[in-house]
Write a protein that holds these residues in place. Structure first.
Motif, PDB file in Angstrom:
ATOM      1  N   PHE A   1     -16.848   6.173  -1.664  1.00 44.90           N
ATOM      2  CA  PHE A   1     -15.853   7.190  -1.949  1.00 44.90           C
ATOM      3  C   PHE A   1     -15.137   7.567  -0.665  1.00 44.90           C
ATOM      4  O   PHE A   1     -15.738   7.698   0.394  1.00 44.90           O
ATOM      5  CB  PHE A   1     -16.537   8.422  -2.555  1.00 44.90           C
ATOM      6  CG  PHE A   1     -15.579   9.510  -2.925  1.00 44.90           C
ATOM      7  CD1 PHE A   1     -14.856   9.416  -4.088  1.00 44.90           C
ATOM      8  CD2 PHE A   1     -15.402  10.599  -2.107  1.00 44.90           C
ATOM      9  CE1 PHE A   1     -13.953  10.411  -4.446  1.00 44.90           C
ATOM     10  CE2 PHE A   1     -14.514  11.596  -2.446  1.00 44.90           C
ATOM     11  CZ  PHE A   1     -13.795  11.499  -3.621  1.00 44.90           C
ATOM     12  N   GLY A   2     -13.838   7.729  -0.757  1.00 42.49           N
ATOM     13  CA  GLY A   2     -13.053   8.102   0.415  1.00 42.49           C
ATOM     14  C   GLY A   2     -11.673   8.565   0.010  1.00 42.49           C
ATOM     15  O   GLY A   2     -11.375   8.734  -1.173  1.00 42.49           O
ATOM     16  N   PHE A   3     -10.846   8.764   1.004  1.00 42.85           N
ATOM     17  CA  PHE A   3      -9.485   9.241   0.782  1.00 42.85           C
ATOM     18  C   PHE A   3      -8.493   8.253   1.363  1.00 42.85           C
ATOM     19  O   PHE A   3      -8.774   7.589   2.357  1.00 42.85           O
ATOM     20  CB  PHE A   3      -9.296  10.623   1.414  1.00 42.85           C
ATOM     21  CG  PHE A   3     -10.213  11.660   0.841  1.00 42.85           C
ATOM     22  CD1 PHE A   3      -9.913  12.274  -0.363  1.00 42.85           C
ATOM     23  CD2 PHE A   3     -11.397  11.986   1.474  1.00 42.85           C
ATOM     24  CE1 PHE A   3     -10.765  13.202  -0.925  1.00 42.85           C
ATOM     25  CE2 PHE A   3     -12.261  12.919   0.927  1.00 42.85           C
ATOM     26  CZ  PHE A   3     -11.950  13.531  -0.270  1.00 42.85           C
ATOM     27  N   ASP A   4      -7.313   8.172   0.742  1.00 43.69           N
ATOM     28  CA  ASP A   4      -6.287   7.270   1.246  1.00 43.69           C
ATOM     29  C   ASP A   4      -5.430   7.995   2.271  1.00 43.69           C
ATOM     30  O   ASP A   4      -5.706   9.145   2.632  1.00 43.69           O
ATOM     31  CB  ASP A   4      -5.459   6.692   0.094  1.00 43.69           C
ATOM     32  CG  ASP A   4      -4.683   7.742  -0.699  1.00 43.69           C
ATOM     33  OD1 ASP A   4      -4.522   8.888  -0.200  1.00 43.69           O
ATOM     34  OD2 ASP A   4      -4.232   7.422  -1.807  1.00 43.69           O
TER      35      ASP A   4
ATOM     36  N   LEU B   1     -12.652   4.520  -9.221  1.00 49.33           N
ATOM     37  CA  LEU B   1     -12.697   5.077  -7.876  1.00 49.33           C
ATOM     38  C   LEU B   1     -13.210   4.034  -6.906  1.00 49.33           C
ATOM     39  O   LEU B   1     -14.016   3.177  -7.263  1.00 49.33           O
ATOM     40  CB  LEU B   1     -13.609   6.303  -7.825  1.00 49.33           C
ATOM     41  CG  LEU B   1     -13.193   7.486  -8.691  1.00 49.33           C
ATOM     42  CD1 LEU B   1     -14.246   8.583  -8.606  1.00 49.33           C
ATOM     43  CD2 LEU B   1     -11.842   8.014  -8.275  1.00 49.33           C
TER      44      LEU B   1
ATOM     45  N   ARG C   1      -5.355  11.597  -0.918  1.00 54.58           N
ATOM     46  CA  ARG C   1      -5.819  11.535  -2.300  1.00 54.58           C
ATOM     47  C   ARG C   1      -7.069  10.660  -2.386  1.00 54.58           C
ATOM     48  O   ARG C   1      -7.364   9.897  -1.485  1.00 54.58           O
ATOM     49  CB  ARG C   1      -4.739  10.939  -3.196  1.00 54.58           C
ATOM     50  CG  ARG C   1      -3.489  11.779  -3.250  1.00 54.58           C
ATOM     51  CD  ARG C   1      -2.477  11.154  -4.160  1.00 54.58           C
ATOM     52  NE  ARG C   1      -1.274  11.963  -4.210  1.00 54.58           N
ATOM     53  CZ  ARG C   1      -0.187  11.622  -4.859  1.00 54.58           C
ATOM     54  NH1 ARG C   1      -0.137  10.476  -5.511  1.00 54.58           N
ATOM     55  NH2 ARG C   1       0.856  12.400  -4.856  1.00 54.58           N
ATOM     56  N   THR C   2      -7.764  10.780  -3.504  1.00 52.88           N
ATOM     57  CA  THR C   2      -8.941   9.947  -3.726  1.00 52.88           C
ATOM     58  C   THR C   2      -8.532   8.485  -3.696  1.00 52.88           C
ATOM     59  O   THR C   2      -7.613   8.080  -4.408  1.00 52.88           O
ATOM     60  CB  THR C   2      -9.586  10.284  -5.086  1.00 52.88           C
ATOM     61  OG1 THR C   2      -9.910  11.670  -5.105  1.00 52.88           O
ATOM     62  CG2 THR C   2     -10.837   9.475  -5.301  1.00 52.88           C
ATOM     63  N   ALA C   3      -9.215   7.708  -2.858  1.00 46.84           N
ATOM     64  CA  ALA C   3      -8.880   6.288  -2.723  1.00 46.84           C
ATOM     65  C   ALA C   3      -9.252   5.528  -3.991  1.00 46.84           C
ATOM     66  O   ALA C   3     -10.266   5.812  -4.619  1.00 46.84           O
ATOM     67  CB  ALA C   3      -9.609   5.692  -1.529  1.00 46.84           C
ATOM     68  N   GLU C   4      -8.403   4.602  -4.357  1.00 45.08           N
ATOM     69  CA  GLU C   4      -8.652   3.748  -5.517  1.00 45.08           C
ATOM     70  C   GLU C   4      -9.052   2.359  -5.030  1.00 45.08           C
ATOM     71  O   GLU C   4      -8.643   1.927  -3.962  1.00 45.08           O
ATOM     72  CB  GLU C   4      -7.400   3.650  -6.380  1.00 45.08           C
ATOM     73  CG  GLU C   4      -7.006   4.971  -7.009  1.00 45.08           C
ATOM     74  CD  GLU C   4      -5.763   4.850  -7.876  1.00 45.08           C
ATOM     75  OE1 GLU C   4      -5.174   3.763  -7.924  1.00 45.08           O
ATOM     76  OE2 GLU C   4      -5.390   5.852  -8.492  1.00 45.08           O
TER      77      GLU C   4
ATOM     78  N   HIS D   1     -13.268  -2.269  -8.681  1.00 46.33           N
ATOM     79  CA  HIS D   1     -14.081  -1.201  -9.264  1.00 46.33           C
ATOM     80  C   HIS D   1     -15.412  -1.762  -9.770  1.00 46.33           C
ATOM     81  O   HIS D   1     -16.479  -1.183  -9.534  1.00 46.33           O
ATOM     82  CB  HIS D   1     -13.304  -0.533 -10.403  1.00 46.33           C
ATOM     83  CG  HIS D   1     -14.081   0.494 -11.151  1.00 46.33           C
ATOM     84  ND1 HIS D   1     -14.473   1.680 -10.578  1.00 46.33           N
ATOM     85  CD2 HIS D   1     -14.551   0.507 -12.415  1.00 46.33           C
ATOM     86  CE1 HIS D   1     -15.147   2.393 -11.470  1.00 46.33           C
ATOM     87  NE2 HIS D   1     -15.207   1.694 -12.588  1.00 46.33           N
TER      88      HIS D   1
ATOM     89  N   THR E   1      -5.432  -0.002 -11.739  1.00 43.07           N
ATOM     90  CA  THR E   1      -6.120   1.152 -11.192  1.00 43.07           C
ATOM     91  C   THR E   1      -5.780   2.353 -12.034  1.00 43.07           C
ATOM     92  O   THR E   1      -4.935   2.302 -12.912  1.00 43.07           O
ATOM     93  CB  THR E   1      -5.697   1.405  -9.724  1.00 43.07           C
ATOM     94  OG1 THR E   1      -4.294   1.616  -9.699  1.00 43.07           O
ATOM     95  CG2 THR E   1      -6.067   0.238  -8.835  1.00 43.07           C
TER      96      THR E   1
END
Length: 130
Positions: free
Chosen positions: A16-19, A12, A23-26, A33, A2
């Motif tokens: 799209f989302g947040f963890d 990413l 932070r930006t979710a991976e 991906h 990642t």
């Protein structure tokens, strides 16, 4: 793998989302991906992206056509062409099957990730509200 990858791209998560840390979710690794890119390509309509107006397949627009063998063949042909054009440097398509049942479109994709050589399968299902 990642985070940053060669060429300055960042993997990413899709959608799209947040963890939990905000932070930006991976995604779940590089293969995650690639799967996300494939899903975006299949269900993005050409013209939706401002800087890439010809990106996408427009498969959801085809759901309004009468269900037939011709529709299934059109979905498969359109998807194959788009995958080869936009993701051909990232994956080798081994299989692509589409089924349309009323407002439900299912696309099954078999592919090999070019960087890792790993084979993967993904199934994407979308329903158009009536």
């Amino acid at each position: 793998m990642t985070g940053p990858v060669p060429g300055g791209r960042v993997d990413l998560a899709f959608p799209f989302g947040f963890d939990a840390r905000g932070r930006t979710a991976e995604p779940a690794g590089y293969e995650g991906h690639i799967r996300g890119l494939l899903e975006q390509l299949l269900f993005t309509n050409p013209g939706e992206r401002v800087n890439r107006p010809d990106f996408g397949c427009g498969l959801l627009q085809l759901l309004f056509a009468p269900n037939s063998l011709e529709l299934t063949a059109t979905v498969e042909y359109t998807a194959r062409a788009a995958v080869q054009r936009w993701l051909g440097d990232l994956l080798d398509l081994t299989e692509l099957r589409a089924t349309v049942d009323g407002p439900v479109l299912a696309v099954s994709v078999g592919y090999t990730v070019s960087r890792t050589g790993r084979s993967a399968e993904a199934r994407f299902v979308r329903e158009v509200p009536q």
